[in-house]
Scaffold this active site. Structure first.
Site, PDB file in Angstrom:
ATOM      1  N   PRO A 176       0.857  -0.996   0.118  1.00  0.00           N
ATOM      2  CA  PRO A 176       0.062  -0.066  -0.100  1.00  0.00           C
ATOM      3  C   PRO A 176       0.871   1.428   0.117  1.00  0.00           C
ATOM      4  CG  PRO A 176      -0.089  -1.174   2.258  1.00  0.00           C
ATOM      5  CD  PRO A 176       1.073  -1.755   1.338  1.00  0.00           C
ATOM      6  N   GLU A 177       0.845   1.805  -1.122  1.00  0.00           N
ATOM      7  CA  GLU A 177       1.272   3.326  -1.342  1.00  0.00           C
ATOM      8  C   GLU A 177       0.225   4.244  -1.450  1.00  0.00           C
ATOM      9  OE1 GLU A 177       4.575   3.629  -3.923  1.00  0.00           O
ATOM     10  OE2 GLU A 177       4.792   1.508  -3.792  1.00  0.00           O
ATOM     11  N   LYS A 224      20.425  18.405  -1.535  1.00  0.00           N
ATOM     12  CA  LYS A 224      20.462  17.120  -0.936  1.00  0.00           C
ATOM     13  C   LYS A 224      21.480  16.350  -1.975  1.00  0.00           C
ATOM     14  CE  LYS A 224      16.839  16.159   1.975  1.00  0.00           C
ATOM     15  NZ  LYS A 224      17.514  17.081   2.720  1.00  0.00           N
TER      16      LYS A 224
END
Length: 308
Positions: free
Chosen positions: A2-3, A176
């Site tokens: 489940p995303e 990042k």
DNA sequence: ATCATGACCTGTTAGC
DNA sequence: TGCTAACAGGTCATGA
């Protein structure tokens, strides 16, 4: 399983059955899932009304009205890897929920929770939680403290919300060094994406999963800016997946038992060794072959030719 | 702070 | 057919 799209599919499937319904009884078949169930979980819920069912990231939030002389609570549930809910109409024979489910052969070995509900129309249904791997969990917290709850407060931006777009994304990823794959999986930046949809969104954006995340804000080239392509791809992939009822690899079911079918639209996930499906404007197909590599311990699928 | 790794638990599948 | 190992959609705690 489940995303975000699967959780949203589950929410939409449950909502008409649970919103406004009263919890008649709760049958809890084991003491814990990933975490122990809350103390006196079943008793505390019985008799109360579910005001609304919402979603934050991959969490389902059940907003439960206050009991006599108490405060409203939020039931925080997560499906882990293999959790699912299904809605079953009550047989009307007055048998207790557990017995009912077992008697009808509905309760499998991993049906850990059975909530008997009475809808505003008076009809009774059972909402059954099944989870073979038990990576899912259910917790309760006072509704007033929900936003500051440890699991909720650190969650990043909702990719389908109004605040999400190329600028926000570029700002979040600015500086990042981590690869795009890892940055997109980081729930504290953008939430709701998991391994499948990160792979698919990066393919759709034509970006390499290995490129440093900070680069999307600065990299210039021909065509739309990478941050624009990525933000659009993320939203588009998620929206299309929700429309398809999510992706069913193994466990995911819509609450009525139907399979999701977005897995048929995958361009890279699970397609190692198969040809890339990108078609250039000229009409030519990409000559790439989908590769599988391991990044931060999980499979990344991508096309080495057209994802840069 | 950032990043990678192992742990959680069970089921399915690939390979011998 | 039967056994074993690898692998699976997520997150958290740990240690470098």
């Amino acid at each position: 399983m489940p995303e975000l799209p699967e959780v949203e599919t589950v929410r939409r499937g449950l909502a008409p059955h649970v919103e406004g319904a009263r919890i008649v009884s709760v049958t809890q078949r084991r003491a814990d899932l990933r975490f122990p169930f809350p103390e006196r979980f079943a008793e505390r819920l019985a008799g109360r009304r579910i005001a609304a069912l919402s979603r934050r990231a991959k969490y389902l939030l059940w907003h439960v009205d206050a009991p006599q002389g108490g405060e409203p609570d939020a039931l925080i549930s997560h499906l882990g890897m293999s959790g699912s809910f299904r809605v079953v109409p009550d047989s009307g024979d007055g048998i207790t929920p557990g017995a009912f489910a077992h008697a009808r052969g509905i309760a499998g070995p991993h049906d850990h929770l059975d909530m008997e509900l009475q809808g505003e129309d008076g009809r009774r249904t059972h909402v059954i939680y099944n989870d073979p791997r038990r990576f899912g969990f259910m917790l309760m917290t006072p509704e007033a403290g929900l936003a500051t709850h440890k699991l909720i407060s650190g969650i990043g931006i909702e990719p389908l919300g109004n605040a999400f777009g190329p600028d926000t994304l570029a700002r979040l990823f600015d500086g990042k060094a981590a690869p795009l794959k890892a940055a997109l999986l980081d729930q504290s930046l953008v939430c709701g994406l998991g391994n499948i949809y990160v792979c698919e969104a990066l393919w759709q954006a034509g970006l390499s999963p290995f490129a440093p995340a900070g680069r999307i804000g600065t990299q210039q080239g021909r065509g739309p800016h990478p941050a624009v392509r990525l933000a659009e791809a993320v939203r588009d992939v998620l929206n299309r997946a929700i429309e398809a009822g999510g992706s069913t690899l193994r466990d995911h079911r819509q609450t009525d038992g139907q399979l999701g079918y977005f897995q048929h639209s995958f361009h890279v996930y699970g397609r190692e060794g198969e040809p890339c499906r990108r078609r250039a404007r000229s009409g030519r197909m990409c000559r790439g072959v989908i590769a599988r590599t391991v990044q931060s311990g999980r499979s990344t699928f991508h096309c080495p030719i057209c994802q840069r």
